[in-house]
Design a protein around this motif. Sequence first.
Motif, mmCIF file in Angstrom:
data_model
loop_
_atom_site.group_PDB
_atom_site.id
_atom_site.type_symbol
_atom_site.label_atom_id
_atom_site.label_comp_id
_atom_site.label_asym_id
_atom_site.label_seq_id
_atom_site.Cartn_x
_atom_site.Cartn_y
_atom_site.Cartn_z
ATOM 1 N N LEU A 164 42.009 34.784 50.681
ATOM 2 C CA LEU A 164 41.315 36.026 50.357
ATOM 3 C C LEU A 164 41.671 36.432 48.933
ATOM 4 O O LEU A 164 42.836 36.329 48.522
ATOM 5 N N VAL A 165 40.661 36.876 48.187
ATOM 6 C CA VAL A 165 40.875 37.412 46.848
ATOM 7 C C VAL A 165 40.309 38.829 46.820
ATOM 8 O O VAL A 165 39.136 39.043 47.140
ATOM 9 N N ASP A 166 41.151 39.770 46.453
ATOM 10 C CA ASP A 166 40.777 41.184 46.409
ATOM 11 C C ASP A 166 41.207 41.729 45.053
ATOM 12 O O ASP A 166 42.325 42.205 44.889
ATOM 13 N N GLY A 167 40.302 41.636 44.072
ATOM 14 C CA GLY A 167 40.680 42.026 42.721
ATOM 15 C C GLY A 167 41.755 41.104 42.193
ATOM 16 O O GLY A 167 41.582 39.882 42.146
ATOM 17 N N ASP A 168 42.884 41.665 41.813
ATOM 18 C CA ASP A 168 44.000 40.862 41.317
ATOM 19 C C ASP A 168 44.869 40.292 42.443
ATOM 20 O O ASP A 168 45.753 39.475 42.184
ATOM 21 N N ALA A 169 44.632 40.724 43.653
ATOM 22 C CA ALA A 169 45.446 40.276 44.791
ATOM 23 C C ALA A 169 44.868 38.994 45.379
ATOM 24 O O ALA A 169 43.683 38.931 45.720
ATOM 25 N N VAL A 170 45.705 37.986 45.495
ATOM 26 C CA VAL A 170 45.334 36.721 46.118
ATOM 27 C C VAL A 170 46.255 36.521 47.315
ATOM 28 O O VAL A 170 47.481 36.518 47.163
#
Length: 239
Positions: A55-61
């Motif tokens: 999952l990629v959520d903006g800068d969060a991987v």
Amino acid sequence: MIRFYFNPGPNPMKVALLLEETGLEYEVIPVDPARGEQFSPTFTAINPNNKLPALVDGDAVVFDSNAILLYLAEKSCQFLSADTPADRAQLLSWLMFVATGVGPYCGQAVHFRHFAPEPKDYALGRYTFEAHRHYKILDTHLADREWMIGDCYTIVDMAVWGWGRSVATSLGEEAAQEFTHLHRHVAKISERPAAIRAMALREQYSFNAFDEEGRRHLFRHVQPAARTQHVQSATKRTA
């Protein structure tokens, strides 16, 4: 928007369930392991372990399905345990039990039951025993309760649902009849509108049949000389 890297296996399905339950907006990006797409440089940069889901959520991987469950639950402030040390401890304990026990042992039971070449008696016996033991722990825990943690539906139930739907695949139809409490739990979740929507994702995307090509990509230890070719093929498909 959240980018959800998906295939219809037990681990991605539990993340799909949580995404549907939370109402968070997300884009599905199908990754077909039977075509080797998980080995592309693009996906390897997201999950160096080359497994689904991610999952990629903006800068969060985030990778590893139970890590994703915890991330999304905290992001949405939904489907966590009661805010007490005791309940939080139970949530983390059972979540890790699924991550380190149920998933790995049941996955290996599926592999040796359905796909491994002969001779496989010892390996099949070991992983069948362990898969049965882990399912039995879940079944016993659910014997006198509706949900895994306290009185509410949480990400632990979703984690159990992912692999609880695969008892017959892991152990065979006859053995699967034993776990009546686990089956009740899975059936109750499967009736939820979010679960119905999550299961419908399987029909929206085309994944390669588990043929000789699929075996080459999934069981790379059998043909190590072909690994470079698999990566190049996956790179072309996802470029």
